[in-house]
Write a protein that holds these residues in place. Structure first.
Motif, PDB file in Angstrom:
ATOM      1  N   LEU A 246       0.882  -0.822  -0.012  1.00  0.00           N
ATOM      2  CA  LEU A 246       0.097  -0.429  -0.268  1.00  0.00           C
ATOM      3  C   LEU A 246       0.548   1.206  -0.408  1.00  0.00           C
ATOM      4  O   LEU A 246       1.697   1.139   0.609  1.00  0.00           O
ATOM      5  N   LEU A 247       0.733   2.117  -0.638  1.00  0.00           N
ATOM      6  CA  LEU A 247       1.296   3.296  -1.057  1.00  0.00           C
ATOM      7  C   LEU A 247       0.282   4.702  -0.952  1.00  0.00           C
ATOM      8  O   LEU A 247      -0.766   4.657  -1.380  1.00  0.00           O
ATOM      9  N   LEU A 248       0.944   5.126   0.453  1.00  0.00           N
ATOM     10  CA  LEU A 248       0.321   6.710   0.479  1.00  0.00           C
ATOM     11  C   LEU A 248       0.375   7.813   0.036  1.00  0.00           C
ATOM     12  O   LEU A 248       1.803   7.911   0.759  1.00  0.00           O
ATOM     13  N   ARG A 249      -0.234   8.340  -0.745  1.00  0.00           N
ATOM     14  CA  ARG A 249       0.317   9.554  -1.287  1.00  0.00           C
ATOM     15  C   ARG A 249      -0.544  10.608  -0.233  1.00  0.00           C
ATOM     16  O   ARG A 249      -1.873  11.539  -0.915  1.00  0.00           O
ATOM     17  N   THR A 250      -0.019  11.659   0.515  1.00  0.00           N
ATOM     18  CA  THR A 250      -0.572  12.819   2.212  1.00  0.00           C
ATOM     19  C   THR A 250      -0.487  13.327   0.617  1.00  0.00           C
ATOM     20  O   THR A 250      -0.885  15.027   1.593  1.00  0.00           O
ATOM     21  N   GLY A 251       0.375  13.926   0.239  1.00  0.00           N
ATOM     22  CA  GLY A 251       0.211  15.574  -0.895  1.00  0.00           C
ATOM     23  C   GLY A 251       1.539  15.516   0.363  1.00  0.00           C
ATOM     24  O   GLY A 251       2.534  17.013  -0.178  1.00  0.00           O
ATOM     25  N   HIS A 252       2.620  15.245   1.277  1.00  0.00           N
ATOM     26  CA  HIS A 252       3.386  15.955   2.212  1.00  0.00           C
ATOM     27  C   HIS A 252       5.000  16.266   1.148  1.00  0.00           C
ATOM     28  O   HIS A 252       4.721  17.703   1.211  1.00  0.00           O
ATOM     29  N   MET A 253       5.144  15.351   0.328  1.00  0.00           N
ATOM     30  CA  MET A 253       6.111  15.405  -0.675  1.00  0.00           C
ATOM     31  C   MET A 253       6.260  16.910  -1.964  1.00  0.00           C
ATOM     32  O   MET A 253       7.011  17.288  -2.268  1.00  0.00           O
ATOM     33  N   ALA A 254       4.695  16.780  -2.003  1.00  0.00           N
ATOM     34  CA  ALA A 254       3.991  18.176  -2.918  1.00  0.00           C
ATOM     35  C   ALA A 254       4.322  19.294  -2.886  1.00  0.00           C
ATOM     36  O   ALA A 254       4.596  20.403  -3.585  1.00  0.00           O
ATOM     37  N   ARG A 255       4.131  19.207  -0.956  1.00  0.00           N
ATOM     38  CA  ARG A 255       5.221  20.886  -0.889  1.00  0.00           C
ATOM     39  C   ARG A 255       6.355  20.949  -0.534  1.00  0.00           C
ATOM     40  O   ARG A 255       6.747  22.522  -0.548  1.00  0.00           O
ATOM     41  N   PHE A 256       7.111  19.672  -1.333  1.00  0.00           N
ATOM     42  CA  PHE A 256       8.972  21.093  -1.480  1.00  0.00           C
ATOM     43  C   PHE A 256       8.702  20.245  -3.196  1.00  0.00           C
ATOM     44  O   PHE A 256       9.758  19.438  -2.934  1.00  0.00           O
TER      45      PHE A 256
ATOM     46  N   ALA B  19       5.597   5.468   2.069  1.00  0.00           N
ATOM     47  CA  ALA B  19       4.236   6.570   1.902  1.00  0.00           C
ATOM     48  C   ALA B  19       5.432   7.533   1.543  1.00  0.00           C
ATOM     49  O   ALA B  19       6.386   8.091   2.080  1.00  0.00           O
ATOM     50  N   ASP B  20       4.390   8.572   1.272  1.00  0.00           N
ATOM     51  CA  ASP B  20       5.194  10.338   0.503  1.00  0.00           C
ATOM     52  C   ASP B  20       5.939  11.264   1.534  1.00  0.00           C
ATOM     53  O   ASP B  20       6.244  12.279   1.568  1.00  0.00           O
ATOM     54  N   ASN B  21       6.212  11.028   3.068  1.00  0.00           N
ATOM     55  CA  ASN B  21       5.872  11.911   4.183  1.00  0.00           C
ATOM     56  C   ASN B  21       7.391  11.187   4.394  1.00  0.00           C
ATOM     57  O   ASN B  21       8.084  10.033   4.574  1.00  0.00           O
ATOM     58  N   TRP B  22       7.793  11.473   6.004  1.00  0.00           N
ATOM     59  CA  TRP B  22       9.206  11.059   7.099  1.00  0.00           C
ATOM     60  C   TRP B  22       9.340  10.263   7.459  1.00  0.00           C
ATOM     61  O   TRP B  22       9.798   8.817   8.295  1.00  0.00           O
ATOM     62  N   ALA B  23       7.480   9.855   8.163  1.00  0.00           N
ATOM     63  CA  ALA B  23       7.486   8.734   9.201  1.00  0.00           C
ATOM     64  C   ALA B  23       6.612   8.352   8.768  1.00  0.00           C
ATOM     65  O   ALA B  23       5.501   7.003  10.115  1.00  0.00           O
ATOM     66  N   VAL B  24       5.514   7.572   7.950  1.00  0.00           N
ATOM     67  CA  VAL B  24       4.757   6.857   7.287  1.00  0.00           C
ATOM     68  C   VAL B  24       3.497   7.325   8.610  1.00  0.00           C
ATOM     69  O   VAL B  24       2.399   7.771   8.019  1.00  0.00           O
ATOM     70  N   GLU B  25       3.449   7.477   8.973  1.00  0.00           N
ATOM     71  CA  GLU B  25       2.656   7.669  10.403  1.00  0.00           C
ATOM     72  C   GLU B  25       2.071   9.494  10.733  1.00  0.00           C
ATOM     73  O   GLU B  25       2.931  10.408  10.565  1.00  0.00           O
TER      74      GLU B  25
ATOM     75  N   LEU C 110       7.500  -0.590   7.115  1.00  0.00           N
ATOM     76  CA  LEU C 110       6.811   0.532   6.260  1.00  0.00           C
ATOM     77  C   LEU C 110       8.284   1.373   6.019  1.00  0.00           C
ATOM     78  O   LEU C 110       9.451   0.981   5.801  1.00  0.00           O
ATOM     79  N   GLY C 111       7.739   1.781   4.667  1.00  0.00           N
ATOM     80  CA  GLY C 111       8.522   2.862   3.741  1.00  0.00           C
ATOM     81  C   GLY C 111       8.422   4.463   3.628  1.00  0.00           C
ATOM     82  O   GLY C 111       6.970   4.593   4.024  1.00  0.00           O
ATOM     83  N   GLU C 112       9.299   4.516   3.985  1.00  0.00           N
ATOM     84  CA  GLU C 112       9.357   6.769   4.028  1.00  0.00           C
ATOM     85  C   GLU C 112      10.188   7.192   3.020  1.00  0.00           C
ATOM     86  O   GLU C 112      10.949   6.690   2.397  1.00  0.00           O
ATOM     87  N   ILE C 113       9.954   7.930   2.977  1.00  0.00           N
ATOM     88  CA  ILE C 113      10.151   9.482   1.857  1.00  0.00           C
ATOM     89  C   ILE C 113      10.071   8.649   0.822  1.00  0.00           C
ATOM     90  O   ILE C 113      10.952   8.526  -0.073  1.00  0.00           O
ATOM     91  N   PHE C 114       9.209   7.999   0.438  1.00  0.00           N
ATOM     92  CA  PHE C 114       8.597   7.895  -1.336  1.00  0.00           C
ATOM     93  C   PHE C 114       8.699   8.407  -2.368  1.00  0.00           C
ATOM     94  O   PHE C 114       7.549   9.114  -2.049  1.00  0.00           O
ATOM     95  N   ASP C 115       9.179   9.328  -2.806  1.00  0.00           N
ATOM     96  CA  ASP C 115       8.336  10.268  -4.326  1.00  0.00           C
ATOM     97  C   ASP C 115       7.293   9.570  -4.600  1.00  0.00           C
ATOM     98  O   ASP C 115       7.336   9.016  -5.793  1.00  0.00           O
ATOM     99  N   LEU C 116       5.987  10.028  -4.548  1.00  0.00           N
ATOM    100  CA  LEU C 116       4.726   9.112  -5.205  1.00  0.00           C
ATOM    101  C   LEU C 116       3.857  10.800  -6.358  1.00  0.00           C
ATOM    102  O   LEU C 116       3.345  10.160  -7.128  1.00  0.00           O
ATOM    103  N   GLU C 117       4.965  11.057  -6.824  1.00  0.00           N
ATOM    104  CA  GLU C 117       4.364  12.313  -7.027  1.00  0.00           C
ATOM    105  C   GLU C 117       3.929  12.307  -8.740  1.00  0.00           C
ATOM    106  O   GLU C 117       3.356  11.602  -9.388  1.00  0.00           O
ATOM    107  N   ALA C 118       5.302  11.648  -9.556  1.00  0.00           N
ATOM    108  CA  ALA C 118       5.111  11.093 -10.961  1.00  0.00           C
ATOM    109  C   ALA C 118       4.029  10.001 -11.275  1.00  0.00           C
ATOM    110  O   ALA C 118       3.381   9.834 -11.950  1.00  0.00           O
TER     111      ALA C 118
END
Ligand code: UVW
Length: 318
Positions: free
Chosen positions: A196-206, A241-247, A274-282
């Motif tokens: 399961l890959l969660l795109r929270t939108g966190h990375m989109a802000r950077f 997830a696309d953030n630094w802590a998943v949670e 748990l996987g972190e800092i995944f770039d899910l934008e593309a």
């Protein structure tokens, strides 16, 4: 961690525990849900062969802040073409030569998987092992290496940060209802063994080129502890997830005081990767364009012996 939160983690941990489920020697945890049959079914999803990397670049301008022990990658050249040009490379004759390089980095600095030796609760780690098995020689159990030929299966993207969907603001807890609604909207029926890959939108802000300041140790939308029973029941093999802590991090201002209850229940008791800092934008852009949120995901961590996590270059293939 407050006494109340500690007790809540212990309670939920016992309820969702997978200790012993795959035998006393098991170090794979929920990766056991990826059977060869599930992997074959995932491979059959490949239609065009289009491949997308979900890794951020590995370089010194990465997301880890200067005070962090987790060093961003430092790349150093050992041999170069300028050595050859100036005729100083040992053994170099007639313009022939080579280049070599090395990297120093924290294994958790960029896009990475946590191993099941990454977290402890009540001094135990996954499958009821003593936390002291992770010592100065590294992880004597639950290291990342058993996962190195395992994390290949069906990836499903829950694009929670998509325009038009319910916005998830920094600090917003992502519960099972939100993920289920999102997957349903996308036409995805989750199966045992899915990643399961969660795109929270966190990375989109950077966005690339704007810098990572505030990416870590800041409030972020992320997985709520409440989602874990559904994740266990659905038999997801891993969550990234696309953030630094998943949670969810409600307030990351004081890093030392940030409790990570999802890490404790998921990694220690469930054996969930748990996987972190995944770039899910593309990936999200492609999924939206194709209206397809499932794909083959090849996300095998690098085989660092006795490591408690490892960088990964996850590849989604359509
Ligand atoms: C955080 O950095 C919050 O997560 P992890 O330790 O799992 O990398």
């Amino acid at each position: 961690v407050s006494d109340e939160l500690h007790a809540r983690i212990s309670r939920l941990g016992r309820q969702l525990s997978n200790w012993g489920r795959w035998g006393p020697a098991d170090e794979l945890g929920t990766l056991n849900h990826i059977t060869t049959e599930r992997r074959r079914a995932a491979a059959a999803l490949v239609e065009t062969g289009e491949a997308i990397s979900l890794a951020i670049p590995l370089d010194e301008s990465g997301p880890q802040p200067p005070f962090e022990r987790r060093l961003n990658p430092r790349h150093v050249m050992l041999e170069t073409g300028t050595d050859v040009r100036s005729g100083v490379q040992e053994g170099g004759v007639g313009g022939a030569g080579w280049a070599d390089d090395m990297v120093t980095m924290a294994l958790q600095a960029g896009t990475h998987w946590d191993s099941l030796a990454h977290c402890f609760h009540d001094q135990r780690m996954y499958n009821d092992r003593d936390c002291a098995l992770v010592n100065a020689n590294g992880a004597q159990a639950n290291a990342i290496t058993p996962a190195c030929d395992r994390i290949i299966g069906r990836g499903v993207l829950a694009d929670l940060g998509a325009v038009g969907s319910q916005p998830v603001k920094p600090g917003h807890p992502i519960g099972s209802e939100l993920i289920r609604e999102c997957l349903e909207r996308e036409g995805v029926q989750p199966f045992a063994g899915d990643i399961l890959l969660l795109r929270t939108g966190h990375m989109a802000r950077f966005p690339a080129g704007k810098g990572w300041k505030g990416f870590t140790h800041s409030a972020e939308a992320g997985l709520d502890i409440e989602a874990l029973p559904w994740i266990n029941e659905t038999k997801f093999a891993a969550v990234a997830a696309d953030n630094w802590a998943v949670e969810v991090i409600a307030d990351g201002a004081n890093p030392a005081a940030v409790p990570l209850p999802v890490h404790a229940v998921a990694i220690v008791y469930m054996g969930l990767f748990l996987g972190e800092i995944f770039d899910l934008e593309a990936l999200a852009a492609t999924c939206r364009e194709k209206r397809r949120y499932e794909f083959l995901l090849v996300a095998t961590p690098l085989p660092f012996s006795r490591a408690v996590g490892a960088p990964v270059n996850p590849i989604a293939i359509f």
